[in-house]
Scaffold this active site. Structure first.
Site, mmCIF file in Angstrom:
data_model
loop_
_atom_site.group_PDB
_atom_site.id
_atom_site.type_symbol
_atom_site.label_atom_id
_atom_site.label_comp_id
_atom_site.label_asym_id
_atom_site.label_seq_id
_atom_site.Cartn_x
_atom_site.Cartn_y
_atom_site.Cartn_z
ATOM 1 N N ARG A 1 0.851 -1.196 0.000
ATOM 2 C CA ARG A 1 0.000 0.000 0.000
ATOM 3 C C ARG A 1 0.883 1.241 0.000
ATOM 4 N NH1 ARG A 1 -1.565 1.387 4.665
ATOM 5 N NH2 ARG A 1 -2.518 -0.598 5.223
ATOM 6 N N ASP B 1 -6.790 20.036 -13.823
ATOM 7 C CA ASP B 1 -7.141 18.692 -14.298
ATOM 8 C C ASP B 1 -6.736 18.679 -15.774
ATOM 9 O OD1 ASP B 1 -8.370 16.495 -15.461
ATOM 10 O OD2 ASP B 1 -10.188 16.645 -14.237
ATOM 11 N N LYS C 1 -7.708 8.029 -19.502
ATOM 12 C CA LYS C 1 -7.980 8.612 -20.822
ATOM 13 C C LYS C 1 -6.708 8.594 -21.684
ATOM 14 C CE LYS C 1 -11.837 9.188 -18.609
ATOM 15 N NZ LYS C 1 -12.178 10.416 -17.884
ATOM 16 N N TYR D 1 -16.061 18.406 -15.152
ATOM 17 C CA TYR D 1 -16.382 16.978 -15.334
ATOM 18 C C TYR D 1 -17.404 16.567 -14.268
ATOM 19 C CZ TYR D 1 -15.748 11.921 -15.167
ATOM 20 O OH TYR D 1 -15.965 10.571 -15.148
HETATM 21 C C1 LIG Z 1 -12.698 10.745 -16.571
HETATM 22 C C2 LIG Z 1 -12.348 12.041 -15.953
HETATM 23 C C3 LIG Z 1 -12.140 12.147 -14.570
HETATM 24 C C4 LIG Z 1 -12.329 10.980 -13.622
HETATM 25 O O1 LIG Z 1 -11.361 9.994 -13.814
HETATM 26 P P1 LIG Z 1 -11.605 8.415 -13.524
HETATM 27 O O2 LIG Z 1 -10.320 7.804 -13.943
HETATM 28 O O3 LIG Z 1 -12.784 7.993 -14.344
HETATM 29 O O4 LIG Z 1 -11.875 8.304 -12.057
HETATM 30 C C5 LIG Z 1 -11.774 13.386 -14.065
HETATM 31 N N1 LIG Z 1 -11.630 14.461 -14.870
HETATM 32 C C6 LIG Z 1 -11.843 14.391 -16.198
HETATM 33 C C7 LIG Z 1 -11.679 15.621 -17.027
HETATM 34 C C8 LIG Z 1 -12.209 13.188 -16.786
HETATM 35 O O5 LIG Z 1 -12.443 13.137 -18.104
#
Ligand SMILES: *Cc1c(COP(=O)(O)O)cnc(C)c1O
Length: 383
Positions: free
Chosen positions: A46, A170, A195, A98
Site C-alpha cells: 500500500r 485537471d 484517458k 467533469y
Molecule cells: C474521466 C475524468 C475524470 C475521472 O477519472 P476516472 O479515472 O474515471 O476516475 C476526471 N476528470 C476528467 C476531465 C475526466 O475526463
C-alpha cells in the site's frame, strides 16, 4: 530530453535482478525484511510498489514536475487533493466541470464542510471577485467538457497567487504532450490516466504531479493512510500506454482538425466547437498554451431535437457510442443523456449544451474512414 524520449526512457531502467527491459509487474503485497527495520526501501505494497514507483517517476518527468503520486482512478486522485483541506475552506472550480468531479466536490466534500463555488474562468477577471479569505484552491479544467472552452492557466495562476491561493489543473483532456500546467504557474496537476495517458481503454487510473514538497509529502501520507492505490498490473499497462502517448495524441489532433473542418462545412451541422478554429473565442489562449488543439470535437445540429440526434448517434459504425475519451478508437457521445445527464436542463442550455450536442473523441484510425462514417450517419438527418 524531449517529450517522446522521456515517454520511453524517463525513470525506466532494466530490472536490476534480471535485466528485463520492460518494468516487471511486482505482484506482491509485502517484502521480506533482512532484519527488523532493514529493508530494500519497500515494506508493504500500500505504501510503495516498484512498478508504481517507475510509473510515478515517468509521469513526473512528462509533466516537468518533481513528485508524482499515482492512484486507483482519476477521482481517487482528486479525492486525495481535496483531503488536503478542512471544513470552512473554499474551492473555486470551472463551471463546466467533469460531472464526477462536481459530484465529489459537492456531494461528498460538501457534506463535511468544504465549499465549492463555480465560475466561468474563460474570463479570468471573473475569478478575482469570486476569491474570498477562505479560498484555498482554484480547480481548473481546460479544455472544458463538452464545450471545449479554454482557460488561460497562466493568467489564472497569477490572479490566484497574488491572493495566496493555489491552483490545480485537471489536465486529462490535454495530456502532458499538449500542455504542462506546472510550467504555466499551476501548483498541482491531476489526470484521469484512464484517458489519453493510458490510451487503450483498458484501465482506470489517476495521478497527481507537483513541485511542492509539502503538498507531495501530505499526499503520500494521505495515500498510505487512506489506501487509494493502483494495482501493479494497472501501473504496467499505463506505462505501456505512455510509450506511444506522443504518437497517439499527435495523430488524434491531426484527425480532429480534419474532422472539425468537415463538420463545419456540413449542411446538417449548425455549430462546431473546436479550439483549433481561428474564430473559436479562446483560440489565442489555446495556441499559446497548447502544442496542438486536442483530439476532442463537439458539434450541434440544425435540427435541434433528440430524435434527430439519436439517428446520428445510432448510425455510426467506427465511432462507438460510449462514455470516456482519449483511447485509440473513436467514440461518439451524447452529453445531455450521458456524461452531463445529472446537470439540470436550464443550466446545460446556458452554456450551449443542447439536446442535439454531440461530442467526439477522435482516435488514431485513418481519418478518411472516420469522415466517411460521419458522412453516412449525417445523411440520415438530411433525409
Ligand atoms: C474521466 C475524468 C475524470 C475521472 O477519472 P476516472 O479515472 O474515471 O476516475 C476526471 N476528470 C476528467 C476531465 C475526466 O475526463
Amino acid at each position: 530530453m524531449k517529450f517522446g524520449t522521456k515517454a520511453i526512457h524517463a525513470g525506466i531502467d532494466p530490472d536490476p535482478s534480471t535485466g528485463a527491459i520492460m518494468t516487471p509487474i511486482y505482484q506482491t503485497s509485502t517484502y521480506v525484511q533482512e532484519a527488523p527495520g532493514i529493508n530494500k526501501g519497500y515494506e508493504y505494497a500500500r505504501t510503495k510498489n516498484p512498478t508504481r514507483t517507475v510509473l510515478e517517476t515517468n509521469l513526473a518527468a512528462l509533466e516537468n514536475g518533481k513528485h508524482c503520486i499515482s492512484y486507483a482512478s482519476g477521482l481517487a486522485a482528486m479525492d486525495a487533493i481535496l483531503k488536503l483541506y478542512k471544513p470552512g475552506d473554499e474551492i473555486i472550480a470551472t463551471n463546466d466541470l467533469y460531472g464526477g468531479s462536481y459530484r465529489l466536490l459537492t456531494k461528498i466534500f460538501g457534506l463535511v464542510g468544504l465549499k465549492g463555488t463555480f465560475v466561468n474562468m474563460t474570463d479570468a477577471s471573473e475569478l478575482t471577485s469570486a476569491i474570498t479569505e477562505n479560498t484555498k484552491l482554484i480547480w481548473v479544467e481546460t479544455p472544458t467538457n463538452p464545450m471545449l472552452s479554454i482557460v488561460d492557466i497562466q493568467a489564472i495562476s497569477e490572479i490566484a497567487h497574488s491572493k495566496g491561493v493555489k491552483v490545480c489543473v485537471d489536465n486529462t483532456f490535454s495530456s502532458p504532450y499538449l500542455q504542462t500546467p506546472l510550467d504555466l504557474g499551476a501548483d498541482i496537476v491531476m489526470h484521469s490516466a484512464t484517458k489519453y495517458i493510458n490510451g487503450h481503454s483498458d484501465v482506470i487510473n489517476g495521478c497527481v504531479i507537483t513541485n511542492d514538497d509539502t503538498v507531495a509529502d501530505r499526499l503520500r501520507f494521505i495515500q498510505n493512510a487512506a489506501g487509494a492505490v493502483p494495482g501493479p498490473m494497472d501501473c504496467f499497462l499505463v506505462l505501456r500506454g505512455i510509450k506511444t502517448l506522443h504518437l497517439r495524441v499527435e495523430r488524434s489532433c491531426q484527425n480532429a482538425e480534419k474532422i472539425a473542418s468537415f463538420l463545419k462545412d456540413h449542411p446538417a451541422v449548425s455549430k462546431v466547437y473546436y479550439p483549433g478554429f481561428k474564430d473559436h473565442p479562446n483560440h489565442d489562449i489555446a495556441a499559446k498554451q497548447m502544442r496542438m488543439f486536442g483530439g476532442m470535437v463537439s458539434f450541434d445540429l440544425h435540427a435541434n431535437s433528440f430524435e434527430t440526434t439519436e439517428k446520428v448517434l445510432s448510425n455510426t459504425h467506427l465511432f462507438s457510442l460510449a462514455e470516456s475519451l482519449g483511447g485509440v478508437e473513436s467514440l461518439i457521445g451524447h452529453p445531455a443523456t450521458m456524461t452531463h445527464a445529472s446537470i439540470p436542463k436550464e443550466d446545460r442550455l446556458k452554456v450551449g449544451l443542447t439536446d442535439s450536442l454531440i461530442r467526439l473523441s477522435i482516435g488514431v484510425e485513418d481519418v478518411e474512414d472516420l469522415i466517411e462514417d460521419l458522412r453516412m450517419a449525417l445523411a440520415m438527418v438530411d433525409a
